[in-house]
Every structure is written in structure tokens, then in C-alpha cells.
Design a protein around this motif. Structure first.
Motif, mmCIF file in Angstrom:
data_model
loop_
_atom_site.group_PDB
_atom_site.id
_atom_site.type_symbol
_atom_site.label_atom_id
_atom_site.label_comp_id
_atom_site.label_asym_id
_atom_site.label_seq_id
_atom_site.Cartn_x
_atom_site.Cartn_y
_atom_site.Cartn_z
ATOM 1 N N UNK A 1 26.450 46.293 35.606
ATOM 2 C CA UNK A 1 27.722 46.950 36.461
ATOM 3 C C UNK A 1 27.856 46.565 37.891
ATOM 4 N N UNK B 1 36.626 40.299 31.934
ATOM 5 C CA UNK B 1 36.495 40.809 30.530
ATOM 6 C C UNK B 1 35.294 40.161 30.025
ATOM 7 N N UNK C 1 40.309 37.808 36.247
ATOM 8 C CA UNK C 1 40.570 38.979 35.506
ATOM 9 C C UNK C 1 39.857 38.508 34.176
ATOM 10 N N UNK C 2 40.508 37.719 33.494
ATOM 11 C CA UNK C 2 39.613 37.127 32.204
ATOM 12 C C UNK C 2 38.217 37.050 32.400
ATOM 13 N N UNK D 1 39.435 50.882 37.859
ATOM 14 C CA UNK D 1 38.305 50.286 36.951
ATOM 15 C C UNK D 1 37.026 50.236 37.824
ATOM 16 N N UNK E 1 32.318 42.011 31.043
ATOM 17 C CA UNK E 1 32.153 43.295 30.138
ATOM 18 C C UNK E 1 31.471 43.111 28.734
ATOM 19 N N UNK F 1 44.271 35.323 37.487
ATOM 20 C CA UNK F 1 44.178 35.585 36.159
ATOM 21 C C UNK F 1 43.051 35.210 35.590
ATOM 22 N N UNK G 1 28.422 51.541 31.335
ATOM 23 C CA UNK G 1 29.761 51.254 30.892
ATOM 24 C C UNK G 1 29.926 51.015 29.490
ATOM 25 N N UNK G 2 28.595 50.726 28.579
ATOM 26 C CA UNK G 2 28.721 50.203 27.304
ATOM 27 C C UNK G 2 29.449 51.188 26.438
ATOM 28 N N UNK H 1 32.991 50.641 26.505
ATOM 29 C CA UNK H 1 33.422 49.079 26.925
ATOM 30 C C UNK H 1 34.967 48.636 26.431
ATOM 31 N N UNK I 1 34.950 42.474 40.744
ATOM 32 C CA UNK I 1 36.632 43.098 40.784
ATOM 33 C C UNK I 1 36.831 43.062 42.457
ATOM 34 N N UNK J 1 41.258 45.991 31.397
ATOM 35 C CA UNK J 1 41.228 44.502 32.020
ATOM 36 C C UNK J 1 42.205 43.516 31.341
ATOM 37 N N UNK J 2 42.537 43.760 30.106
ATOM 38 C CA UNK J 2 43.652 42.793 29.429
ATOM 39 C C UNK J 2 45.097 43.151 30.118
ATOM 40 N N UNK K 1 27.982 42.663 28.410
ATOM 41 C CA UNK K 1 27.223 43.648 28.876
ATOM 42 C C UNK K 1 26.682 43.320 30.272
ATOM 43 N N UNK L 1 45.789 44.425 33.018
ATOM 44 C CA UNK L 1 45.556 43.814 34.331
ATOM 45 C C UNK L 1 45.950 42.174 34.278
ATOM 46 N N UNK L 2 45.202 41.722 33.324
ATOM 47 C CA UNK L 2 45.548 40.363 33.231
ATOM 48 C C UNK L 2 47.098 39.995 32.862
ATOM 49 N N UNK M 1 37.211 49.703 28.945
ATOM 50 C CA UNK M 1 37.571 48.854 29.892
ATOM 51 C C UNK M 1 38.136 47.424 29.565
ATOM 52 N N UNK M 2 37.889 46.898 28.520
ATOM 53 C CA UNK M 2 38.401 45.734 28.185
ATOM 54 C C UNK M 2 39.892 45.767 27.831
#
Lengths: 93, 93, 93, 93
Positions: free
Chosen positions: A35, A26, A22-23, B52, A29, A19, B4-5, B8, A42, B15-16, A32, B18-19, B11-12
Motif C-alpha cells: 500500500x 494499475x 497511472x497505468x 484513491x 495494484x 498517463x 486493499x486486496x 482490488x 500516487x 485508476x482506469x 498486490x 483516471x487514466x 481500485x483498478x
């Protein structure tokens, strides 16, 4: 009793760490970050999840499947078929 | 600007989610839920992480690698080698 | 010229070796060899195929995709989308 | 008797088909066919090998592991540990 019950705390600790990973993704991302660096993290989180799966599967075979096989008959067949289906999902995820 | 900007927020959000899935796994283990059900949810979280990765990689090729290739020379070679290494990690995770 | 043309002989050699591995698997099954031993050899053949894929993909990026990107426009976009789709298939196989 | 003995002919047929796929890959490389098309066929051959593995593993659980578990004791533990190791190799290949 489930196969993993005896190791419950260890599994919870590993899942909390994932967990956190995964945070951490975030935050990467959000900030920035490059990649490739995000992709590397990941892959690490995916491997950690995979390791949890393999551990749970091993315990499931040792306890739940073994108990059902000792009982024999349809119970055993169903439990093995169920385990095989879980292995297939794991291989294909 | 990173590949990915522009996406973004998407993606966030992923990811949340998945968290949240990983926290859900902790609750399942906490509540002694059946091993196979936990395994099924781990496969779902792994697939979400993989998706992702594939998205980030696609954007990375479109932007970072394409820019480097347009520049040419060593910059391009290094960027492609870096992408190939990331693809290898992804395939083997 | 394709990305792999310069290394064609090396790829053909590797594929012939994999063909030999698959024939070896047939002999193992023919001779009723132990399931786990057959599984171990299948994993080896799968890894060998995967390594060929990763090599071809790297060369494809270096040559075909790089040329298309240098050209720019739709040609580049299509070539990158095509490479991404191939990476997805590879990750999910 | 091994788990797969009853389906031996079917497994041999599938392995011969995979051998044919790998020879087909050689022809594609020989004829300088497009990298992406070669990659697509490699993914197909990899999936076919994977399916053979999953079949063998299911039969191994049903027969070899089940017999060992019915016997109990160290034989059972060893057989399950061996199956778990094979599953790990399969997941990571």
C-alpha cells in the motif's frame, strides 16, 4: 492563440508520462504491491499533474489574461475573475 | 493479505477511469481547448487520485497497521512511522 | 493520557509562535505592505499549522489508535475510522 | 494603492479572528482536549488563512497585476511571474 500553444508538445509529453504513471499504478495494484509504495507513486502523479496546472496557469496569465487586461473594461474583469476561480479550484484540489 | 486486496477491482476501475481522464486532457491540449477548461479537468483528475490515496490509506490503517500494532513492539512503531510519513507526503502533494 | 501530552509544552510554544505570525500579518496589512509579501507570510503560517497537525496525528496514531487497536473490536474500528476522517480533512484543508 | 487597501478593515477583522482561533488551539492543548478535536480546529484555521490568501491574490490580480499589464513591457512580465510564484507557494502550502 492560447497561452500554452507554443509549448503544446511539451505539455502533451508530460501528460503522456502521467498517463504512464497511472497505468503503472494499475500494475502495482494488479500485482498486490505494498500500500505505502502505491501511495508514494500516487503522490508523484499528483505532483506531476499539479506542475502541469501551474504551468498552464502561468501561461494563461501571460497571454489570455494580459490580452484581456490590455483591452480593459468588462472583458478584463471577467478574465481575472475566471483566473481567480481556477486558482481557488487548484488550491483546494 | 493487503488492506486493499478485497477492493482490488474497484481500485483498478477507478485508476482506469483516471487514466481515461489524463488521455482526455491530452485531447483537450491537442485540440487547443481553452486553458481554464483544461485546468478544471486537471483539478478533477487530481481529486480522483487523492480519493484513491485516502481509500488506500484507510485500508492500510485498518489492516496492515492494525495487524502490526496487535503484534506490538518495534514492528508496530515502524508501521505507524511509515503511515505517518505517507500521510505527510499526501498532505504535501 | 493523550498522544501529545508528553510534548504539550512544545506544541504550546509552536502555537504561540503561529499566533505571533498571525499578529504579524495584521501589522503588515495595517502598514499597507505589498500583497505578495503578505501572501508569502500567510503560506509560512499555513505550513506551520500543517506541521502541528502532522505531529499531533502521528502521536494520535502511536497512542490513542494503537491502544484502541490493542483493545480490538468496535473500539479499534471506530478509532481508525475517526483517524481516517481527520486525515481526509487535513488533506483537503 | 494596493489591491486590498479598500478592504483593509475586513482583512484585519478576519486575521484577528484567526488569531483568536490559534489562541483557542492553545487552550485546547492546555486543557488536554482530544487530539482529533484539536486537529479539526487546526483544519478550520488553515482554511480561514487560505481564504484570506485567495482574497488577497484576487485583489492583487485585479489591481497590481492589471496596472502593470496596462503599462506593458518588463514591468508586466515581472508582475505576472511574481504572481505565478505566489500561486505556486499557495498551492504547495
Amino acid at each position: 492563440m492560447l497561452g500554452y500553444t507554443a509549448d503544446k508538445d511539451a505539455y502533451l509529453k508530460r501528460l503522456r508520462r502521467i498517463e504512464g504513471q497511472v497505468r503503472g499504478l494499475q500494475r502495482m495494484v494488479e500485482n498486490d504491491e505494498y500500500c505505502i509504495d502505491v501511495l508514494t507513486q500516487i503522490s508523484a502523479a499528483t505532483k506531476a499533474l499539479q506542475a502541469v496546472s501551474l504551468g498552464l496557469l502561468d501561461e494563461h496569465l501571460k497571454h489570455c489574461v494580459a490580452q484581456a487586461v490590455a483591452e480593459g473594461g468588462e472583458v478584463a474583469e471577467e478574465k481575472i475573475a475566471e483566473a481567480s476561480a481556477a486558482i481557488t479550484r487548484l488550491v483546494r484540489s
